[in-house]
Motif scaffolding. Structure first.
Motif, PDB file in Angstrom:
ATOM      1  N   ILE A   1      60.526  -0.830 -22.828  1.00 20.08           N
ATOM      2  CA  ILE A   1      61.566  -1.555 -23.596  1.00 20.08           C
ATOM      3  C   ILE A   1      62.847  -0.723 -23.641  1.00 20.08           C
TER       4      ILE A   1
ATOM      5  N   GLN B   1      56.790   1.213 -25.240  1.00 18.80           N
ATOM      6  CA  GLN B   1      58.071   1.605 -25.846  1.00 18.80           C
ATOM      7  C   GLN B   1      59.046   2.079 -24.771  1.00 18.80           C
TER       8      GLN B   1
ATOM      9  N   THR C   1      50.747   1.542 -33.116  1.00 19.84           N
ATOM     10  CA  THR C   1      50.068   2.683 -32.478  1.00 19.84           C
ATOM     11  C   THR C   1      49.621   3.681 -33.543  1.00 19.84           C
ATOM     12  N   LYS C   2      50.533   3.932 -34.497  1.00 26.68           N
ATOM     13  CA  LYS C   2      50.220   4.891 -35.559  1.00 26.68           C
ATOM     14  C   LYS C   2      49.021   4.416 -36.382  1.00 26.68           C
TER      15      LYS C   2
ATOM     16  N   MET D   1      62.228   5.401 -35.394  1.00 33.71           N
ATOM     17  CA  MET D   1      61.660   4.084 -35.079  1.00 33.71           C
ATOM     18  C   MET D   1      60.197   4.175 -34.621  1.00 33.71           C
ATOM     19  N   ASN D   2      59.453   5.075 -35.250  1.00 29.95           N
ATOM     20  CA  ASN D   2      58.029   5.264 -34.905  1.00 29.95           C
ATOM     21  C   ASN D   2      57.827   5.538 -33.412  1.00 29.95           C
TER      22      ASN D   2
ATOM     23  N   SER E   1      56.617   6.844 -30.151  1.00 29.58           N
ATOM     24  CA  SER E   1      55.466   7.656 -29.738  1.00 29.58           C
ATOM     25  C   SER E   1      55.538   7.969 -28.246  1.00 29.58           C
TER      26      SER E   1
ATOM     27  N   ILE F   1      60.382  -1.791 -30.630  1.00 28.82           N
ATOM     28  CA  ILE F   1      59.959  -0.387 -30.461  1.00 28.82           C
ATOM     29  C   ILE F   1      59.351   0.118 -31.772  1.00 28.82           C
ATOM     30  N   PHE F   2      60.004  -0.218 -32.870  1.00 26.78           N
ATOM     31  CA  PHE F   2      59.539   0.209 -34.198  1.00 26.78           C
ATOM     32  C   PHE F   2      58.140  -0.356 -34.467  1.00 26.78           C
TER      33      PHE F   2
ATOM     34  N   ILE G   1      55.875  -1.534 -32.306  1.00 27.45           N
ATOM     35  CA  ILE G   1      54.853  -0.970 -31.403  1.00 27.45           C
ATOM     36  C   ILE G   1      54.429   0.411 -31.915  1.00 27.45           C
ATOM     37  N   GLY G   2      55.407   1.223 -32.290  1.00 31.98           N
ATOM     38  CA  GLY G   2      55.128   2.565 -32.805  1.00 31.98           C
ATOM     39  C   GLY G   2      54.274   2.512 -34.055  1.00 31.98           C
ATOM     40  N   LYS G   3      54.596   1.543 -34.918  1.00 28.49           N
ATOM     41  CA  LYS G   3      53.844   1.401 -36.165  1.00 28.49           C
ATOM     42  C   LYS G   3      52.387   1.016 -35.870  1.00 28.49           C
TER      43      LYS G   3
END
Lengths: 314, 434
Positions: free
Chosen positions: B194, B191, A308-309, B183-184, B186, A301-302, A304-306
């Motif tokens: 998961i 996300q 995306t950012k 945890m970033n 979005s 999750i971390f 993927i978020g990174k």
């Protein structure tokens, strides 16, 4: 009717107050009296008793032990905090030499230890333990006379039997050695919390002051088979306590704790049924495997978020 | 929908402590400080400062441990059992229950260390653990349950933290923590997918582990032959009791949140009604196990059990025993059966009865059984056989309870007490259906 009740209530309250006014001073006085009596009783000096014991250890060391007691009700209880002065009568008997002063412990015991050579070389030794008069205790003294005896112990192995040879004798003022007969000898082995008796019967010294005691083969020693064997003459009225303490390799050697590694959690197969080990570990691995999978999902999750950012930023 | 979202986010934003909140924290810290002094004394002088002796070797520390283990079951009840049963009203309660579970299980572990005479040798429990011992299983299952409960609290928290991470109404230090923990997030489909999968796996996983923790804790007692413990019924009996106290704890915390945080909109009367009904059901099941647990040995009155049963029914502990049975079980069932009894204020009072009763119940499970040892006690001093907790034990036990409440209080202060994202999703779903 209501007024009557009220009046009688007031009347009753007044009577009670009067009673209280009369009774309170006497009650307080009474309390003070009790307090005074308590203080007085606390000041009562205790009558003491001393039990004196003499120990001769390995013919080298002496111990004189005083057990301080006082009578409470019908029984004697030990006294803590009593200052005991130990003296020994000098050779000419004119005056007493001070050995030392010791305060009794919680078991009422005060003892002093020294070298036997420091004691007078008379045939009879006279010890004295005295407690001086104090606010708490009445003065008290007790004497103990012991004859200067020695116990020689020899350890011999013969034809796979272990023998303890003991000889007790008396040393008079001229240094003359006289055998002591009919002394009961007891044998013990030192253990963690006390002494284990190993002599199966009473052994008495003969006319030559000698006796032989068979030592058993089934006593466990330390990892090298070493034992501390204690030979004792106990509470003799004439000679006190004679003690011999020696370290001898007559015990069965205990194997070194080589099994310690087998008791480790990860060596469970040595001490637990294998199916149980497999089941417990299997369940643990399965559950913790899933926990690890979830933790990896958090990392995912971390990431993927990174990503995306970063994509948004570019 | 956007207005509703804004409103919900605004409502559920963690709020700073009020004057009463600070006073509450101060009180808990003071209790902890007194307990700490008592514990330092216990460390210096050893377990001799407690009332535990050769016969009664387990006292209120172990009762307290069993209580904490029991209360922690609520996490699995709300986040797993009701979730998998698709019970929609449980959403506002999941976070409260997970917070309670985390606080309780942490303090359960600490309580066990407190009960050790030589806590410096704590590592030996693991290094030289015997895998065939229920104590070892308990250590394993408690650690596992803590890990799963932590994940079950943390994962649904990620989207909520992401909502508030840039919220200027919150203090900077909290936003920094949020920034680190989010945890970033979005909210992307990847996300979300998961997250859903992970939470579902955790919800499934926690049920056997939660049952395991309570069953294994009961085995600490049931695997002995001691009267009062020697029972095959003890595992389900413990699980049933744990559900009761857990549900009681949720009602109590829910009532506090409703009153002090002004969250009446989320912790509605209807929610209290549902939870109270659930508590009645759980209490009835527990009552059934109680009857089974005491009736059968009391009917047979085997000599070994008789002294224990006599003591509980008519002896020294009779007052406590009957108080717990009546006020901790029967009275709550009766009150909560009436609609008016399920109103928040009464439900709160009943839940307090249940919680206090549950604590005393654990004491009654642990201590009286030890007062009738198999070895003779004729020549033993009275205080060796008859256990009476010392002030040190009370202070230390109060410290653990206060510390658990402190953890709950701070987690409530730091994070939204209702799962915001999940709540909004549910609202959307309801709107879609209507």
């Amino acid at each position: 009717m209501k007024r009557n009740v009220k009046d009688s209530g007031i009347c009753l309250a007044r009577i009670l107050m009067c009673l209280l006014a009369v009774a309170l001073p006497s009650l307080l006085n009474g309390q003070a009296g009790v307090q005074k009596r308590t203080e007085k009783s606390e000041r009562i000096q205790k009558k003491l008793r001393i039990q004196l014991d003499y120990f001769n250890t390995n013919n080298e060391e002496y111990t004189i032990r005083a057990t301080v007691k006082t009578k409470e009700g019908r029984s004697y209880v030990t006294v803590e905090g009593a200052l005991v002065m130990f003296t020994v009568a000098e050779e000419n008997g004119d005056f007493d030499a001070v050995l030392g002063e010791v305060v009794s412990d919680e078991g009422g015991v005060a003892q002093i230890t020294g070298n036997l050579s420091e004691l007078p070389s008379t045939g009879i030794i006279t010890f004295k333990a005295a407690i001086a008069e104090s606010a708490d205790f009445k003065k008290y003294a007790r004497k103990l006379e012991v004859r200067n005896a020695v116990m020689a112990v020899e350890y011999a192995s013969r034809d796979s039997t272990n023998l303890i040879k003991v000889r007790c004798s008396l040393i008079d003022s001229a240094g003359q050695d006289t055998p002591i007969s009919d002394l009961v000898i007891k044998v013990y082995v030192e253990r963690l919390f006390g002494e284990l008796p190993v002599s199966t019967k009473f052994n008495e010294t003969d006319d030559s002051g000698r006796t032989e005691i068979l030592f058993p083969h089934n006593v466990h020693g330390n990892t090298e088979g070493q034992l501390v064997i204690v030979v004792r003459v106990e509470d003799s009225e004439e000679y006190g306590n004679l003690v011999n303490r020696s370290e001898i390799s007559w015990g069965i050697p205990l194997p070194k704790n080589g099994h310690l590694h087998e008791r480790l959690l990860w060596a469970a197969k040595y001490n637990a049924p294998v199916p149980l080990v497999i089941i417990v570990n299997g369940v643990l691995i399965a559950v913790w495997g899933m926990i690890l999978y979830i933790v990896l999902n958090v990392v995912k999750i971390f990431r993927i978020g990174k990503a995306t950012k970063e994509a948004i930023q570019t | 929908m956007s207005d509703l979202r804004e409103k919900v986010i605004d409502d559920l934003r963690p709020k700073p402590f009020t004057k009463w909140g600070k006073l509450w924290v101060g009180l808990l810290l003071a209790i902890c400080a007194i307990g700490l002094i008592a514990y330092i004394k216990q460390l210096n002088e050893g377990l001799v400062v407690t009332g535990m002796r050769d016969y009664t070797t387990w006292g209120i520390y172990i009762s307290n441990f069993v209580f904490f283990v029991a209360i922690s079951l609520v996490g699995s009840l709300m986040s797993a059992i009701l979730k998998l049963s698709k019970v929609s009203w449980r959403t506002p309660l999941t976070r409260i229950s997970e917070i309670i579970a985390i606080a309780a299980i942490i303090m359960a572990g600490i309580t066990i260390v407190i009960d050790m005479g030589r806590p410096d040798r704590v590592l030996n429990i693991i290094v030289y653990a015997r895998i065939q011992s229920p104590i070892t299983w308990d250590v394993m299952v408690i650690t596992t349950y803590l890990a799963i409960s932590f994940l079950l609290l943390f994962m649904p928290l990620i989207p909520d933290i992401a909502i508030y991470k840039n919220d200027n109404h919150l203090p900077k230090w909290l936003r920094k923590i949020y920034g680190f923990l989010c945890m970033n997030w979005s909210g992307s489909d990847a996300q979300q997918s998961i997250m859903n999968r992970s939470v579902y796996i955790l919800a499934v996983l926690i049920i056997p582990v939660a049952f395991g923790i309570h069953t294994v804790t009961s085995w600490l007692f049931a695997t002995t032959t001691k009267p009062g413990w020697d029972s095959t019924n003890l595992g389900p009996y413990f699980v049933a009791g744990a559900f009761v106290v857990g549900a009681g704890a949720v009602i109590a915390v829910m009532a506090v949140c409703r009153k002090l945080l002004g969250l009446g909109k989320y912790f509605t009367d209807k929610l209290f009604d549902y939870m109270s009904k659930l508590l009645v059901l759980l209490n009835l099941v527990y009552l059934y196990f109680n009857i089974n647990e005491y009736f059968v040995p009391a009917y047979k009155m085997k000599s070994s059990e008789a002294a224990h049963i006599d003591d509980l029914f008519f002896g020294d502990t009779a007052l406590l025993f009957w108080s717990v049975q009546i006020f901790g079980m029967v009275v709550p069932i009766i009150i909560l059966m009436f609609k008016n009894g399920r109103k928040p204020r009464i439900a709160f009072l009943v839940s307090i009865l249940v919680i206090v009763g549950a604590w005393i119940k654990r004491f009654l499970i642990v201590v009286p059984a030890l007062s009738h040892p198999a070895i003779p006690t004729d020549r033993a001093p009275h205080e060796w056989v008859h256990y009476m907790p010392t002030w040190d034990e009370w202070a230390i036990t109060a410290m653990t309870l206060a510390a658990a409440l402190l953890i709950v209080t701070y987690l409530m202060r730091m994070f939204p007490i209702v799962p915001v994202e999940e709540y909004l999703e549910e609202m959307e779903e309801k709107k879609g259906k209507s």
